[in-house]
Scaffold this motif. Structure first.
Motif, PDB file in Angstrom:
ATOM      1  N   HIS B 569       0.833  -1.204   0.000  1.00 41.50           N
ATOM      2  CA  HIS B 569       0.000   0.000   0.000  1.00 41.50           C
ATOM      3  C   HIS B 569       0.874   1.263   0.000  1.00 41.50           C
ATOM      4  O   HIS B 569       0.582   2.218  -0.726  1.00 41.50           O
ATOM      5  N   GLN B 570       1.974   1.239   0.787  1.00 37.59           N
ATOM      6  CA  GLN B 570       2.859   2.406   0.801  1.00 37.59           C
ATOM      7  C   GLN B 570       3.561   2.567  -0.550  1.00 37.59           C
ATOM      8  O   GLN B 570       3.730   3.671  -1.047  1.00 37.59           O
ATOM      9  N   PHE B 571       3.982   1.403  -1.111  1.00 41.08           N
ATOM     10  CA  PHE B 571       4.738   1.463  -2.369  1.00 41.08           C
ATOM     11  C   PHE B 571       3.827   1.719  -3.573  1.00 41.08           C
ATOM     12  O   PHE B 571       4.296   2.047  -4.657  1.00 41.08           O
ATOM     13  N   GLY B 572       2.524   1.508  -3.334  1.00 43.74           N
ATOM     14  CA  GLY B 572       1.614   1.648  -4.450  1.00 43.74           C
ATOM     15  C   GLY B 572       1.793   0.556  -5.482  1.00 43.74           C
ATOM     16  O   GLY B 572       1.615   0.783  -6.671  1.00 43.74           O
ATOM     17  N   CYS B 573       2.180  -0.622  -5.033  1.00 45.58           N
ATOM     18  CA  CYS B 573       2.354  -1.734  -5.967  1.00 45.58           C
ATOM     19  C   CYS B 573       1.499  -2.915  -5.523  1.00 45.58           C
ATOM     20  O   CYS B 573       0.889  -2.881  -4.463  1.00 45.58           O
ATOM     21  N   ASP B 579       9.127  -8.078  -1.677  1.00 42.62           N
ATOM     22  CA  ASP B 579       9.878  -9.193  -1.086  1.00 42.62           C
ATOM     23  C   ASP B 579      10.010  -8.970   0.411  1.00 42.62           C
ATOM     24  O   ASP B 579      10.450  -7.899   0.857  1.00 42.62           O
ATOM     25  N   TYR B 580       9.649 -10.010   1.145  1.00 39.86           N
ATOM     26  CA  TYR B 580       9.766  -9.976   2.603  1.00 39.86           C
ATOM     27  C   TYR B 580      11.054 -10.680   2.988  1.00 39.86           C
ATOM     28  O   TYR B 580      11.289 -11.816   2.567  1.00 39.86           O
ATOM     29  N   ALA B 581      11.904 -10.022   3.753  1.00 41.32           N
ATOM     30  CA  ALA B 581      13.138 -10.677   4.198  1.00 41.32           C
ATOM     31  C   ALA B 581      13.502 -10.154   5.582  1.00 41.32           C
ATOM     32  O   ALA B 581      13.517  -8.942   5.802  1.00 41.32           O
ATOM     33  N   THR B 582      13.784 -11.096   6.501  1.00 40.60           N
ATOM     34  CA  THR B 582      14.124 -10.801   7.904  1.00 40.60           C
ATOM     35  C   THR B 582      13.336  -9.614   8.445  1.00 40.60           C
ATOM     36  O   THR B 582      13.873  -8.688   9.036  1.00 40.60           O
ATOM     37  N   GLY B 583      12.057  -9.637   8.194  1.00 41.29           N
ATOM     38  CA  GLY B 583      11.178  -8.664   8.820  1.00 41.29           C
ATOM     39  C   GLY B 583      10.978  -7.386   8.023  1.00 41.29           C
ATOM     40  O   GLY B 583      10.015  -6.669   8.236  1.00 41.29           O
ATOM     41  N   GLY B 584      11.863  -7.078   7.133  1.00 39.97           N
ATOM     42  CA  GLY B 584      11.685  -5.873   6.334  1.00 39.97           C
ATOM     43  C   GLY B 584      11.137  -6.224   4.961  1.00 39.97           C
ATOM     44  O   GLY B 584      11.119  -7.386   4.563  1.00 39.97           O
ATOM     45  N   GLN B 587      10.421  -3.298  -2.246  1.00 39.84           N
ATOM     46  CA  GLN B 587       9.667  -3.339  -3.503  1.00 39.84           C
ATOM     47  C   GLN B 587      10.543  -3.985  -4.562  1.00 39.84           C
ATOM     48  O   GLN B 587      11.721  -3.635  -4.704  1.00 39.84           O
ATOM     49  N   ARG B 588       9.958  -4.966  -5.224  1.00 39.88           N
ATOM     50  CA  ARG B 588      10.732  -5.621  -6.269  1.00 39.88           C
ATOM     51  C   ARG B 588      10.720  -4.732  -7.510  1.00 39.88           C
ATOM     52  O   ARG B 588       9.660  -4.327  -7.969  1.00 39.88           O
ATOM     53  N   GLY B 589      11.899  -4.391  -7.999  1.00 34.92           N
ATOM     54  CA  GLY B 589      11.992  -3.545  -9.186  1.00 34.92           C
ATOM     55  C   GLY B 589      11.558  -2.115  -8.924  1.00 34.92           C
ATOM     56  O   GLY B 589      11.094  -1.417  -9.824  1.00 34.92           O
ATOM     57  N   GLY B 590      11.666  -1.671  -7.659  1.00 33.62           N
ATOM     58  CA  GLY B 590      11.283  -0.301  -7.344  1.00 33.62           C
ATOM     59  C   GLY B 590      12.054   0.200  -6.153  1.00 33.62           C
ATOM     60  O   GLY B 590      12.802  -0.548  -5.523  1.00 33.62           O
ATOM     61  N   PRO B 591      11.885   1.467  -5.795  1.00 28.88           N
ATOM     62  CA  PRO B 591      12.690   2.060  -4.727  1.00 28.88           C
ATOM     63  C   PRO B 591      12.154   1.760  -3.321  1.00 28.88           C
ATOM     64  O   PRO B 591      12.838   1.993  -2.339  1.00 28.88           O
ATOM     65  N   GLY B 592      10.931   1.246  -3.255  1.00 26.68           N
ATOM     66  CA  GLY B 592      10.287   1.099  -1.940  1.00 26.68           C
ATOM     67  C   GLY B 592      11.067   0.196  -0.999  1.00 26.68           C
ATOM     68  O   GLY B 592      11.538  -0.873  -1.387  1.00 26.68           O
ATOM     69  N   LEU B 594      10.898  -0.687   3.375  1.00 22.25           N
ATOM     70  CA  LEU B 594      10.436  -0.392   4.736  1.00 22.25           C
ATOM     71  C   LEU B 594      11.041  -1.407   5.698  1.00 22.25           C
ATOM     72  O   LEU B 594      11.000  -2.608   5.441  1.00 22.25           O
ATOM     73  N   SER B 595      11.582  -0.887   6.776  1.00 21.23           N
ATOM     74  CA  SER B 595      12.152  -1.779   7.775  1.00 21.23           C
ATOM     75  C   SER B 595      11.025  -2.315   8.662  1.00 21.23           C
ATOM     76  O   SER B 595       9.892  -1.844   8.629  1.00 21.23           O
ATOM     77  N   TRP B 596      11.391  -3.299   9.456  1.00 16.59           N
ATOM     78  CA  TRP B 596      10.428  -3.876  10.406  1.00 16.59           C
ATOM     79  C   TRP B 596       9.810  -2.777  11.259  1.00 16.59           C
ATOM     80  O   TRP B 596       8.589  -2.696  11.389  1.00 16.59           O
ATOM     81  N   ILE B 597      10.637  -1.889  11.814  1.00 12.60           N
ATOM     82  CA  ILE B 597      10.094  -0.886  12.736  1.00 12.60           C
ATOM     83  C   ILE B 597       9.263   0.146  11.976  1.00 12.60           C
ATOM     84  O   ILE B 597       8.281   0.671  12.492  1.00 12.60           O
ATOM     85  N   ASP B 598       9.614   0.398  10.728  1.00 11.75           N
ATOM     86  CA  ASP B 598       8.762   1.281   9.901  1.00 11.75           C
ATOM     87  C   ASP B 598       7.359   0.680   9.785  1.00 11.75           C
ATOM     88  O   ASP B 598       6.348   1.362   9.972  1.00 11.75           O
ATOM     89  N   LEU B 599       7.328  -0.584   9.477  1.00 10.96           N
ATOM     90  CA  LEU B 599       6.037  -1.254   9.282  1.00 10.96           C
ATOM     91  C   LEU B 599       5.248  -1.302  10.592  1.00 10.96           C
ATOM     92  O   LEU B 599       4.039  -1.072  10.618  1.00 10.96           O
ATOM     93  N   VAL B 600       5.958  -1.586  11.678  1.00  8.91           N
ATOM     94  CA  VAL B 600       5.307  -1.648  12.987  1.00  8.91           C
ATOM     95  C   VAL B 600       4.720  -0.280  13.328  1.00  8.91           C
ATOM     96  O   VAL B 600       3.593  -0.169  13.824  1.00  8.91           O
ATOM     97  N   THR B 601       5.486   0.748  13.046  1.00  5.17           N
ATOM     98  CA  THR B 601       5.033   2.102  13.376  1.00  5.17           C
ATOM     99  C   THR B 601       3.778   2.458  12.585  1.00  5.17           C
ATOM    100  O   THR B 601       2.827   3.043  13.119  1.00  5.17           O
ATOM    101  N   ILE B 602       3.756   2.102  11.329  1.00  4.81           N
ATOM    102  CA  ILE B 602       2.547   2.376  10.519  1.00  4.81           C
ATOM    103  C   ILE B 602       1.353   1.654  11.131  1.00  4.81           C
ATOM    104  O   ILE B 602       0.289   2.248  11.332  1.00  4.81           O
ATOM    105  N   ALA B 603       1.559   0.371  11.472  1.00  3.92           N
ATOM    106  CA  ALA B 603       0.431  -0.408  11.987  1.00  3.92           C
ATOM    107  C   ALA B 603      -0.063   0.139  13.319  1.00  3.92           C
ATOM    108  O   ALA B 603      -1.261   0.166  13.597  1.00  3.92           O
ATOM    109  N   HIS B 604       0.849   0.571  14.147  1.00  7.81           N
ATOM    110  CA  HIS B 604       0.478   0.993  15.490  1.00  7.81           C
ATOM    111  C   HIS B 604       0.078   2.461  15.583  1.00  7.81           C
ATOM    112  O   HIS B 604      -0.685   2.840  16.474  1.00  7.81           O
TER     113      HIS B 604
END
Lengths: 291, 797, 168
Positions: B569-573, B579-584, B587-592, B594-604
């Motif tokens: 949703h953030q990347f608009g893709c 790609d999900y890897a070790t929590g972060g 965006q595949r083929g893009g600049p997006g 987000l780290s684990w804590i970035d994602l947690v912060t958005i959710a919370h």
């Protein structure tokens, strides 16, 4: 599983202990490794316990002439680790690792084992086999009772009310070439044995047996010595056939214990096999063969 | 199966997180729970195997210091409902204390409550009961006879269950087979006998109307059953699952103890502690195991192919039913073992007797059944003069036949039995092992090699309930997990059961870490109480790797998907383009990115950044149904019992001194295939522990009653548990055939080793005895009896 | 009766009935619940404590017999809160436990064994732990733990502890 209530006294001397034991429903506690489970299951409910474990002079291992005297409250572990026992009473040293298991040997005493007179107990068997003596004090006099006459039957001894086992006298064989053997069979290593056998022999320079003693325990209501067998083997070279034939006769006439844990036939069969092994080990050790 | 190809944490040698607190003595067992004002219970045992209770006089007991109450069965029965029966046998009523009649030696007739346990015991001795002795029955075959005295007169007979199943064309297969062998084997009454007895502490809060329970428990639907018997709303019973259980292996069910303690706590308005002492536990903890006679006939060809089997299993359940009869039902799911037996007639008979009641024991009836099946294979081999392993090979289901439908309706998931056997034989150097046996024989010893091959059904469904009780329509046996990620990004997950050594915290953390690709050691695992818990059925039936592992996997997977949705949703893709890897997430083929804590912060914190209709926070739950567990049994008794089937193959070399009769292990090797192993140390421990338990069942352990109905193995002097001396060094040969029905390919291992060890040990002894022409066909095989049999055989030669 | 105990290098004065076993006293009077009761008749070993450095059954000893002895319970084995001894750590490394109920007794038995015999054989280890019943593990990983601990102790620079009554 908590014991019924009792009083606890800790006399400071043997005489005080005997006086305390003269009071009705008093029992001795030393190591407590047999007594406490019985109390916990309320199979015994004495009015008081007389703790003799710390009476000065009751513990210790000392050489006395042609014997080693072990104080009644000597812990089994101390005898097990004693250089004197290893050198002078090797049969006891051989048998001690079979007594209960290490934690109970850390608390259990030699005198307690003999006074308890469990048919399966190893220490009374060794004492009987070696023709040892139980030293008893009744508050007035000290008496020496041959082990064979002390242990009367399962949990039964010649110890009078108010009397105390104060020591065990194990004869020391001065012979140069002696060997010992001890074998038992039990379900688990630490369980009461179904049958046990202890043997000690001496050989002369030519390999002929000059002394022999063999005892059977656990299969019988009390430990017994087979003197006729010993007499028969003395003078022989203790060949396998001598041992086997002799043991077969000696075991045939044993009075076997009857209970639900094993058939009498089994106990007799096992006693026979173990006696052969004990004698064979003793012979081999005396011959210098590693056992 | 959506497993990663290479695991990061699963299958790797990682420590078991629970161990730290236990090695420091900082576990929290039920006996460690101390509450202000807590009082203690001691039980008064029946001296009779069967008697009418005329009167119980508690006056002297009540006069003792510190005594608060003496409660007998009549008072209790008026205030609580009978405990749940598994079968539809309403006239076999069971209360925590005997009501009107005692039915076994040691049965509790009264409870004494005092300030200390010692005071309670002092008073219990003074409870005077007068009885009218009644006739009693101890033997299953005697109890089965129509003229036997019934243990429960209202039920009319001792038969709780007598059902014959016929799966396939048994008659035709028997008619077409050139050979038949019939034999009987007997499985002695033993149990798992944990070192910790059962215990429970109960406190009633009348102002909040809540009953708090701390218990040494391993029981499905425990809180429900307590509430029902105590006539409380289920949400008035709060079971604390954060109690460490000191071993169970099936038996720690404790309903009767808890109902009794719960009643006493409410009546006295004091916290009540009921911890069995060892005598209470052995006599009347109602935790004995199967006590079973098997009559087996097999029909086979000249090449050793077994076509059909008839088995009658007669189980002596003791005085009350409980779940014991179901232990005849569970083995239906592996009634042919690992073999292609085409048809089976199975008669399951459950009778009451004047012995203590049974409880579920490791394997739930499978170990005795495996012993019967494996004996059959050995007997077929002997009859035909074939190698025992060869007969097994010829009858094994082949790896290309899975999923394999057995005649009784269960589809085995996967296996490669031939390969496991090959690996084990290579490991032991089979010719050398046989040579070693001959060398031992040449030394005058009896020596034998034991073989057993068997299955461990796992995944713990409860299909035996509807199979044996038509009124029972249970078709789910779910397990759950909830994962919460806090606002600082730390992960906490829940499990909803007590544990008794299985390492469930490690299991859940490992699986969640694997899915989320984060270090499992950073994941906190907590155990909410029963009122805060999701649905679950406790660690029975070798099920938690499959069920808790599965629930944790799915909950973690839901969490991962939520993170992916947020990121996409953030990347608009599209979600497929990250790609999900070790929590972060990248965006595949893009600049997006987000780290684990970035994602947690958005959710919370950033509701405005969440996709439409997404709930804020990071929390997921999963309630998992048992794989394959969809349908009720068919009317002819075909059922998918458990989903997964681990395989084990034992090879044992035993030497027996013919005079002393003491079997000694010279070699013990097990081949083991439980699919994907989540934690190798845990699986190894379960297997080794199961073998030790099986050796105990084969050689040492039995609850023995004398002919007067008195139990004579009440203490650890007479009920012999194996020590380190009796258990050999065991070599394990691993194999992995993943299950297609589970998330990581895992199968169960909580009953491994135990399910085949008794058969293997018996097989070794009988191989040793073969030159004498005798067999031992009752477990346990005790030293004196073995020696006596050898002596008799030698004498008759 | 009043008894003066020395538990984990601390003096404790307790008031007990003569019939109170050492294990009940440790648990109930001193709150040392790491020592467990399994059978209360001397077979299972769950109540093992060290008395002058040697393992004994705390259920086979009365509290009133215990004055004057140095008693060590599992609570004193860890060198610091959250820090495991080499033996405890080895039990974790090999997973030499499951339910943890027999574990305090096993750890204490192992500690005592390795003080007496720093380089034990498998038979030494088996013999030492044979007095402690474990129903979970089948003993295999316990034996491994003790062997591993012996190896690590041999390679560590910890001072050898002196066994009471033994030459250093």
């Amino acid at each position: 599983m908590k014991p019924a209530p009792f009083d606890y006294v800790r006399p400071a001397s043997i005489d005080e202990a005997c006086a305390a034991l003269a009071v009705e429903e008093s029992v001795v506690i030393a190591g407590g490794q047999t007594l406490i489970p019985i109390l916990a299951m309320r199979l015994a409910r004495p009015a008081r316990l007389v703790d003799i474990a710390r009476i000065p002079g009751l513990a210790g291992i000392r050489e006395e002439g042609d014997a080693v005297v072990i104080g009644a409250t000597t812990r089994q572990v101390e005898a097990e680790r004693s250089a004197v026992i290893a050198a002078r009473v090797p049969l006891l040293a051989r048998a001690l690792p079979f007594v209960g298991h290490a934690p109970t040997r850390n608390r259990g005493t030699l005198g307690g084992s003999v006074a308890n007179a469990d048919p399966a107990a190893e220490i009374p068997l060794v004492l009987v086999t070696l023709g040892g003596v139980v030293v008893v004090h009744d508050g007035r006099t000290t008496q020496e009772i041959a082990a064979q006459e002390f242990v009367l039957g399962p949990m039964m001894t010649a110890l009078a009310t108010g009397a105390l086992v104060v020591g065990l006298r194990f004869p020391v064989w001065p012979d140069r070439r002696i060997g010992v053997g001890f074998h038992e069979v039990s379900t688990r290593a630490s369980d009461f044995a179904f049958a046990a056998a202890a043997a000690q022999i001496a050989l002369d320079a030519s390999g002929r047996c000059t002394k022999c003693t063999i005892g059977i325990g656990a299969a019988t209501p009390r430990p017994v010595r087979r003197d006729a067998l010993a007499t028969k083997l003395i003078g022989s070279t203790l060949d396998d056939t001598d041992i086997r034939a002799g043991v077969a006769d000696a075991v045939a006439e044993l009075e076997i214990m009857v209970d639900s844990h094993a058939s009498p036939d089994y106990r007799r069969r096992a006693a026979k096999a173990l006696a052969v092994r004990a004698l064979t080990d003793a012979r081999d050790a005396a011959r210098g063969v590693p056992v | 199966m959506s497993a990663p190809v290479h695991f990061k944490f699963v299958e790797t040698p990682r420590r078991v997180r629970e161990d730290r607190r236990f090695v420091a003595g900082r576990g929290r067992f039920v006996a460690d729970v101390r509450l202000p004002g807590m009082v203690h219970v001691a039980l008064v045992p029946s001296q009779h195997p069967a008697a009418r209770i005329i009167e119980i006089d508690a006056a002297a007991a009540l006069a003792m210091p510190g005594v608060h109450a003496v409660v007998a069965g009549a008072e209790l029965a008026a205030a609580v409902d009978p405990m749940m029966n598994g079968l539809d046998t309403p006239n076999v009523r069971r209360f925590p204390l005997a009501v009107g009649q005692v039915r076994y030696n040691g049965e509790w007739i009264a409870a004494v409550v005092a300030d200390s346990r010692a005071q309670a015991e002092d008073a219990a001795e003074l409870v005077e009961a007068s009885y009218e002795a009644l006739p009693f029955v101890l033997d299953a075959e005697a109890a089965l006879k129509p003229d036997s005295v019934p243990v429960h007169p209202d039920h009319g007979s001792n038969v709780l269950l007598d059902r014959t199943f016929v799966w396939g064309d048994v008659a035709q297969h028997f008619a077409q087979s050139p050979h038949q062998i019939a034999f009987r084997v007997t499985w002695g009454r033993n149990s798992t006998v944990p070192v910790e007895t059962f215990g429970v502490v109960v406190a009633w809060d009348p102002w909040n109307e809540i009953l708090d329970v701390w218990a040494s428990i391993q029981m499905p639907k425990y809180a429900d059953q307590i509430a029902r018997a105590l006539r409380l709303p289920a949400n008035a019973v709060r079971v604390h699952y954060d109690v460490d259980v000191g071993g169970s292996y099936g038996v720690k069910r404790g309903i009767k103890h808890t109902v009794l303690a719960g009643y006493l706590a409410r009546r006295l308005n004091r916290p009540v502690r009921l911890i069995e002492d060892r005598l209470e536990n052995m006599r009347a903890g109602d935790a004995h195991g199967p006590d079973r006679i098997f009559d087996v006939t097999v029909a086979f060809d000249s090449d050793g192919i077994i076509n059909s089997m008839k088995m009658r299993a007669l189980d002596n359940v003791g005085a009350y039913a409980g779940r014991a009869p179901f232990q005849l039902g569970k083995p239906v799911g592996a009634i042919v073992g690992p073999y292609r037996i085409k048809s089976v007639e199975y008669r399951a008979v459950s009778v009451t007797s004047n012995k203590a009641a049974q409880e579920a024991v490791r394997g739930f009836g499978q170990a005795p059944t495996n012993y019967a099946i494996e004996t059959a294979i050995d007997r077929v081999a002997a009859a035909l003069g074939l190698e025992r392993i060869e007969v097994r090979r010829r009858n094994f289901i082949r790896k290309d036949e899975f999923p394999y439908l057995i005649p009784s309706g269960t589809r085995y998931d996967s296996g490669d039995y031939h390969t496991v056997v090959d690996k084990v034989l290579a490991h032991v150097d089979w010719p050398a092992l046989q040579q070693q046996r001959e060398q031992l024989r040449a030394q005058g010893l009896l020596a034998g090699i034991g073989i057993s091959a068997c299955l461990e059904p796992s995944g713990g469904n409860s299909s035996f309930e509807p199979l044996l009780n038509p009124k029972n329509t249970t078709s789910t046996w779910m397990e759950s997990c909830r994962i919460n990620v806090d606002a600082l990004g730390y992960v906490t997950a829940t499990i909803h059961t007590t544990s008794s050594g299985q390492g469930h915290e490690t299991l859940a953390a490992t699986v969640i870490g694997e899915v989320l690709q984060i270090d499992p050691d950073r994941i906190r695992i907590v155990r909410p109480d029963s009122l805060a818990s999701l649905p679950g059925n406790s660690p029975v039936g070798s099920r938690m790797a499959i069920m808790l592992g599965g629930a944790a996997f799915h909950a973690a997977d839901k969490l991962k998907r939520k993170l992916i949705r947020i990121a996409a949703h953030q990347f608009g893709c599209a979600e497929a383009d990250v790609d999900y890897a070790t929590g972060g997430i990248k965006q595949r083929g893009g600049p997006g990115q987000l780290s684990w804590i970035d994602l947690v912060t958005i959710a919370h914190r950033n509701f405005h950044l969440l996709p439409a209709e997404m709930e804020p926070g990071l929390e997921t739950t999963h309630v998992m149904q048992v794989p394959t567990g969809e349908a009720l049994p068919t009317p002819d008794g075909r059922v998918q019992m458990y989903p997964c089937h681990s395989f084990e193959f034992h090879v044992v070399l035993v030497a027996i001194d013919p005079d002393l009769g003491k079997p000694e292990f010279r070699r013990y090797v097990i081949g083991h295939d439980c699919g994907t192993v989540i934690n190798p140390a845990i699986v190894k421990g379960m297997t080794l522990g199961g073998i030790a338990h099986g050796i105990g069942a084969a050689l040492l352990e039995e609850f023995v009653y004398d002919d007067q109905g008195q139990m004579i193995s009440q203490s650890f002097m007479d009920y012999v548990l194996p020590s380190a001396h009796e258990i050999p060094e065991v070599e394990i040969v691993h194999h992995c055939t993943p299950s297609p029905f589970t998330v990581l390919g895992q199968k169960g291992s909580g009953e491994s080793g135990y399910l085949g060890a008794p058969a293997a040990v018996a097989s070794a002894i009988n191989d040793a005895l073969a030159p004498l022409g005798i067999v031992m066909s009752k477990l346990p095989i005790r030293i004196p009896e073995l020696s006596d049999a050898i002596a008799a055989a030698r004498a008759s030669k | 009766m009043k008894v003066e105990l020395n538990v984990n290098n601390a003096r404790a004065s307790v008031e007990v009935e003569p019939r109170t076993t050492l294990v009940d006293c440790l648990r109930d009077n001193l709150g040392l619940t790491g020592t467990h009761t399994g059978c209360e008749h001397g077979i299972c070993g769950a109540c093992t404590v060290l008395l002058e450095g040697e393992p004994v059954r705390a259920c086979l000893m009365l509290a009133v017999q215990a004055d004057g002895y140095a008693i060590t319970t599992i609570e004193a084995v860890a060198p610091a809160p959250g820090e495991l001894s080499i033996v405890q750590d080895a039990f974790c490394e090999t997973h030499g436990l499951q339910c943890g109920f027999c574990t305090p007794g096993m750890v204490l038995t192992a500690e005592a064994l390795l003080r007496r015999i720093p380089d034990p054989t498998r038979a030494d280890i088996v013999s030492a732990i044979s007095a402690n019943i474990c129903r979970c593990t089948g003993y295999g990983q316990i034996v491994e733990a003790i062997a591993l601990a012996a190896k690590r102790l041999a390679g560590s620079n910890l001072p050898r502890q002196v066994v009471p009554g033994e030459p250093a």
